[in-house]
Design an enzyme around this catalytic site. Structure first.
Site, short mmCIF file in Angstrom:
data_model
loop_
_atom_site.label_atom_id
_atom_site.label_comp_id
_atom_site.label_asym_id
_atom_site.label_seq_id
_atom_site.Cartn_x
_atom_site.Cartn_y
_atom_site.Cartn_z
N LYS A 81 -8.78 14.14 3.33
CA LYS A 81 -7.90 12.97 3.44
C LYS A 81 -7.08 13.17 4.70
O LYS A 81 -7.09 14.27 5.28
CB LYS A 81 -7.01 12.86 2.21
CG LYS A 81 -6.27 14.15 1.86
CD LYS A 81 -5.53 14.09 0.54
CE LYS A 81 -6.42 14.13 -0.67
NZ LYS A 81 -6.41 12.90 -1.47
N ARG A 82 -6.36 12.13 5.13
CA ARG A 82 -5.48 12.31 6.29
C ARG A 82 -4.49 13.45 6.02
O ARG A 82 -4.07 13.66 4.89
CB ARG A 82 -4.75 11.01 6.59
CG ARG A 82 -5.65 9.94 7.22
CD ARG A 82 -6.15 10.35 8.62
NE ARG A 82 -5.08 10.38 9.59
CZ ARG A 82 -4.87 9.42 10.50
NH1 ARG A 82 -5.66 8.39 10.58
NH2 ARG A 82 -3.86 9.53 11.35
N HIS B 43 0.79 -1.24 0.00
CA HIS B 43 0.00 0.00 0.00
C HIS B 43 0.82 1.28 0.00
O HIS B 43 0.24 2.37 -0.04
CB HIS B 43 -0.93 0.04 1.22
CG HIS B 43 -2.16 -0.82 1.06
ND1 HIS B 43 -3.30 -0.37 0.45
CD2 HIS B 43 -2.40 -2.09 1.42
CE1 HIS B 43 -4.21 -1.33 0.46
NE2 HIS B 43 -3.68 -2.39 1.04
N THR C 267 -8.43 6.68 -3.11
CA THR C 267 -9.79 6.20 -3.44
C THR C 267 -10.80 7.34 -3.32
O THR C 267 -11.86 7.30 -3.94
CB THR C 267 -10.20 5.03 -2.54
OG1 THR C 267 -9.85 5.32 -1.19
CG2 THR C 267 -9.53 3.74 -2.98
N LYS D 261 -14.27 8.55 -5.60
CA LYS D 261 -15.59 8.90 -5.05
C LYS D 261 -16.04 10.25 -5.60
O LYS D 261 -17.20 10.43 -5.99
CB LYS D 261 -15.53 8.93 -3.52
CG LYS D 261 -15.31 7.55 -2.91
CD LYS D 261 -14.85 7.61 -1.46
CE LYS D 261 -14.28 6.24 -1.06
NZ LYS D 261 -13.64 6.25 0.26
N LYS E 71 0.71 14.50 1.02
CA LYS E 71 -0.57 14.83 0.39
C LYS E 71 -0.69 16.33 0.08
O LYS E 71 -1.61 16.77 -0.59
CB LYS E 71 -1.74 14.37 1.28
CG LYS E 71 -1.81 12.84 1.39
CD LYS E 71 -2.88 12.40 2.39
CE LYS E 71 -2.87 10.90 2.64
NZ LYS E 71 -3.50 10.13 1.55
#
Length: 843
Positions: A569-570, A378, A677, A681, A575
């Protein structure tokens, strides 16, 4: 109470969510009143909203149990190959509405509850999220369970029943504060304890050499108590099982002869044993080598493998006498998927059982183990890779350490034979990393012990083969696969966006719910003025609904005409929430510079949790909230720019936010986000994506056409080139006046006037050691955001791009992902067989 639908609206809503037959409605009302009666007889006279929620949950559960029992009977009789998905996280969210949808009961329940003078949506809001995950990895496991049931696979999810899930996030004076998530406080109507399947798990002890080989003795025993949760497929009467283990001290715990006398202390010490399943570790993409975490990892694996072997040995329903004695056929009947390296101990534990308990020879045991296990990687971030100190194994799992040494020795002998004299390769490929302390590389253990290794998006799987596991790919290329992630369209379209689902069903029928590729048919309506208008109208309604919710919850007034620009998101440096932040400040500065110019209004929402020990992530949250304070209270700006930090982002909040988004921010540095993911969405729910060529964004652009996403920034090759050349943030600071202004504002306390030095760590990181090269993509990001504004001024063209995105999102159903796992890794075929419902006789 929310305003109930008019009878006319209610009739119109006989949609993809199931037709409300009068019999169903009457039956649900009857069940509801019966459950409510028994609740109140037991406890009180006056019903609370929570009593109503539990009465409904139990009523819906009644419709599950017959199908659940029948599904399990069916598996015992047919004896198919069974799939076991091992994960330390299952981020399930709420269960009530998902169960009603998959059973085709939503409209019947809606009608029944309405006739009883209650509001279904209000009852749904009472349910606690099952927050047994951190983010993407745990939510993926939940989507996979939904798809495995929908595809009729005999599948089981195995994990830990954490008493406390991911913490609740409060924002206090702009800072994140954590609160324990006591999600079981009022009980969980969806789980069933199964004490009859309780199993012992061993820790500590020592290894004794006997005539029959090594024996693990003098261990401490902890019991694993299973709790089963039903997992219904979509309208196929299949109900699979998620089995979560809870730690229980045995009754003689600490009361053995050497501990005579301190009975009270011994009973109090039971807590120490039971702490194993107390709390989810809140780290996303970060390894923290704590002993309790290693105990959790072995606990879930040891209990699960005993369960799998028990089920393999008995084949007739309800019978626990072992009937299969040969383990030869084990890989033909059992598949084990390891969700990341967290359950990696399944490999040595399976070897321990086969060799020590079942008395198989090493070679046969190893052949069975590798044919059974498969591993999903992952992440490629080095700080996320699990590397356990050898001394922890010596103390906690001495027999497993011996087995790992043996696996390593045989593995390295093979490599040495293939590459004589290449000692550096042996060092790189060893399961044991030399150093102080010596460590076990769990990813290497997984690759060596599995017959299949997969990444979770095409670009990620290529990076895995080219870099992280290159040496392993060179010797076993056939092991390596790609399985691009997906999301379940039941929760992420039908449940969260019924308006859009109905609109699509009107045009192309209902079959897309189990065959998302059918969304391609929407391209036939790309120039249909009415359809374009209807898609835009659904989005506007979703935006208005979210605006009302945010006004109620956060007391912020937002402009529903503005672009809803969302990054949820986290919180993590890779990110690049900071890149988003730099754009916010740049846009603010532009408005301030030319206050009379027309600007496209934006509401920028950022949400996500920071790991409690991750200082930089917490500073990023504080920066976002501080920027929001300045921007939102500047009268010159008005409602042209608003910044909202979405507190306590979780599955149930995602279900409200995602359908209302116009713009989805997917802006990680190329090569760092394995898949993502959330990106899928947003695409499915009619948002356009601004993003880098990273993770599944690459495949989204391929499916929809790159011109239908806002793609910007460095590609993986550019990042690699910059790594070779060296990244110098100061170059960008010196060359770009707007960037310089933004950084100077942060540095001098423009956003923290009472504490000018507050963000010095953030500034220092960005200027001097930014691994994720925020400044390198700043210019491209800002100009890409201008393109977003330009297109938004043309609503029709914007909506046509939206339709092209929705039409291209079929690939990103987890049904497609799971079909690929089934055929290419597990060796099973998805089945369209509909098990007869409990009220019909079986064949």
């Amino acid at each position: 109470m929310a305003k109930p639908l008019s009878d006319q609206d209610r009739r119109k809503q006989i949609s993809v969510r199931g037709i409300a037959g009068l019999g169903d409605v009457a039956e649900i009302k009857k069940g509801f009143n019966r459950h409510l009666h028994f609740t109140l007889v037991k406890d009180r006279n006056v019903a609370t909203p929570r009593d109503y929620y539990f009465a409904l949950a139990h009523t819906v559960r009644d419709h599950l149990v017959g199908r659940w029992i029948r599904t399990q009977q069916y598996y015992y009789e047919k004896d198919p190959k069974r799939v076991h998905y091992l994960s330390l996280e299952f981020y399930m969210g709420r269960t009530l509405q998902n169960t009603m949808i998959n059973l085709g009961l939503q409209n019947a329940c809606d009608e029944a509850i309405y006739q009883l003078g209650l509001d279904l949506e209000e009852l749904e809001e009472i349910e606690e999220d099952a927050g047994l995950g951190n983010g993407g990895l745990g939510r993926l496991a939940a989507c996979f369970l939904d798809s495995m049931a929908t595809l009729g696979l005999a599948a089981y999810g195995y994990g830990i029943r954490y008493e406390f899930g991911i913490f609740n996030q409060k924002i206090s004076h702009g800072w994140q504060v954590e609160e324990a998530d006591d999600w079981l406080r009022y009980g969980n109507p969806w789980e069933k304890a199964r004490p009859e399947y309780m199993l012992p798990v061993h820790f500590f002890g020592r290894v004794e050499e006997t005539g029959q080989g090594p024996k693990w003795v003098d261990t401490q025993v902890i019991l694993a108590m299973p709790y089963d949760t039903p997992v219904p497929g979509y309208k196929n009467n299949t109900v699979n099982t998620m089995r979560l283990w809870s730690a229980k001290a045995p009754n003689d715990f600490n009361l053995q002869e050497f501990n005579v006398g301190d009975y009270i202390q011994a009973v109090l010490d039971r807590n120490l044993a039971e702490n194993i399943s107390r709390v989810l570790y809140p780290n996303d993409n970060f390894f923290e080598g704590k002993e309790l975490r290693l105990k959790q990892e072995y606990f879930v694996v040891a209990a699960t493998l005993q369960d799998i072997i028990r089920r393999f040995k008995s084949s007739k329903f309800g019978c626990r006498d072992p009937v299969r004695t040969s383990l030869e056929s084990f890989p033909d009947k059992v598949a084990i998927q390891l969700n990341d390296t967290h359950p990696a101990l399944a490999i040595p534990e399976l070897m321990r059982i086969f060799v020590d308990v079942e008395k198989l020879g090493w070679e046969k045991a190893w052949e069975i183990t590798t044919k059974t296990c498969a591993y999903t990687n992952h992440t490629v971030l080095p700080e996320a890779l699990e590397r356990w100190p050898v001394y922890m194994f010596e103390k906690l799992l001495p027999r497993h350490l011996m087995i790992i040494y043996e696996i390593n020795q045989r593995h390295l002998s093979r490599i040495a034979a293939l590459y004589p004299g290449d000692t550096d390769r042996l060092r790189r490929m060893s399961l044991i990393e030399e150093g102080e302390p010596k460590r076990i590389n769990m990813a290497h253990l997984c690759v060596v012990g599995s017959h299949a290794v997969n990444g979770v998006a095409r670009i990620h799987s290529e990076i895995v083969k080219d870099t992280v596991f290159k040496d392993f790919y060179d010797v076993d290329p056939e092991k390596f696969q790609n399985k691009t992630n997906g999301i379940t369209p039941r929760r992420w379209l039908l449940l969260c966006n019924p308006g859009l689902a109905d609109l699509i069903a009107e045009k192309i029928g209902e079959d897309f719910m189990t065959d998302l590729f059918q969304l391609k048919k929407l391209l036939n309506y790309i120039d249909d003025e009415v359809f374009i208008r209807d898609v835009a109208k659904v989005k506007q309604e979703n935006k208005q609904k979210l605006a009302a919710y945010l006004e109620k919850e956060y007391k912020v007034k937002i402009n529903p005409e503005s672009i809803f620009d969302i990054q949820v998101k986290r919180i993590h440096e890779y990110k690049r929430q900071l890149l988003n932040c730099l754009h916010i400040i740049t846009y603010y500065n532009r408005i301030k510079k030319e206050p009379n110019k027309k600007f496209v209004p934006r509401t920028i929402m950022i949400g996500g949790k920071a790991a409690p020990g991750y200082h930089m992530a917490k500073m990023i949250i504080k920066l976002i909230t501080s920027v929001g304070n300045v921007v939102n209270n500047d009268p010159v700006v008005g409602d042209r720019l608003k910044v909202i930090f979405l507190e306590n982002y979780r599955v149930s909040l995602a279900e409200k936010v995602i359908p209302a988004a116009d713009l989805s921010e997917q802006i990680s540095t190329a090569g760092t986000e394995a898949s993502g993911t959330g990106n899928m969405k947003f695409m499915l729910n009619g948002a356009l994506t601004i993003g880098t060529m990273d993770g599944a964004n690459v495949e989204m652009a391929e499916e929809a056409g790159e011109e239908n996403l806002f793609i910007f920034g460095m590609r993986v090759e550019d990042v690699e080139a910059m790594d070779r050349k060296g990244y110098n943030a100061h170059e960008y600071y010196d060359r770009l006046p707007e960037l310089r202004q933004v950084m100077d504002q942060i540095r001098t306390g423009f956003f923290s006037p009472t504490e000018p030095e507050l963000f010095k760590d953030v500034v220092n990181m960005l200027m001097n050691h930014d691994r994720f090269k925020v400044f390198a993509d700043y210019e491209a990001y800002i100009s890409c955001q201008e393109k977003v504004n330009d297109l938004y001024k043309n609503p029709k063209e914007w909506t046509k791009k939206v339709i092209r995105n929705i039409a291209a999102s079929g690939k990103f159903s987890s049904d497609r992902t799971i079909s690929e796992y089934a055929r290419e890794i597990w060796g099973v075929e998805p089945s369209a067989v509909k098990i007869p419902p409990p009220n019909e006789p079986r064949d």
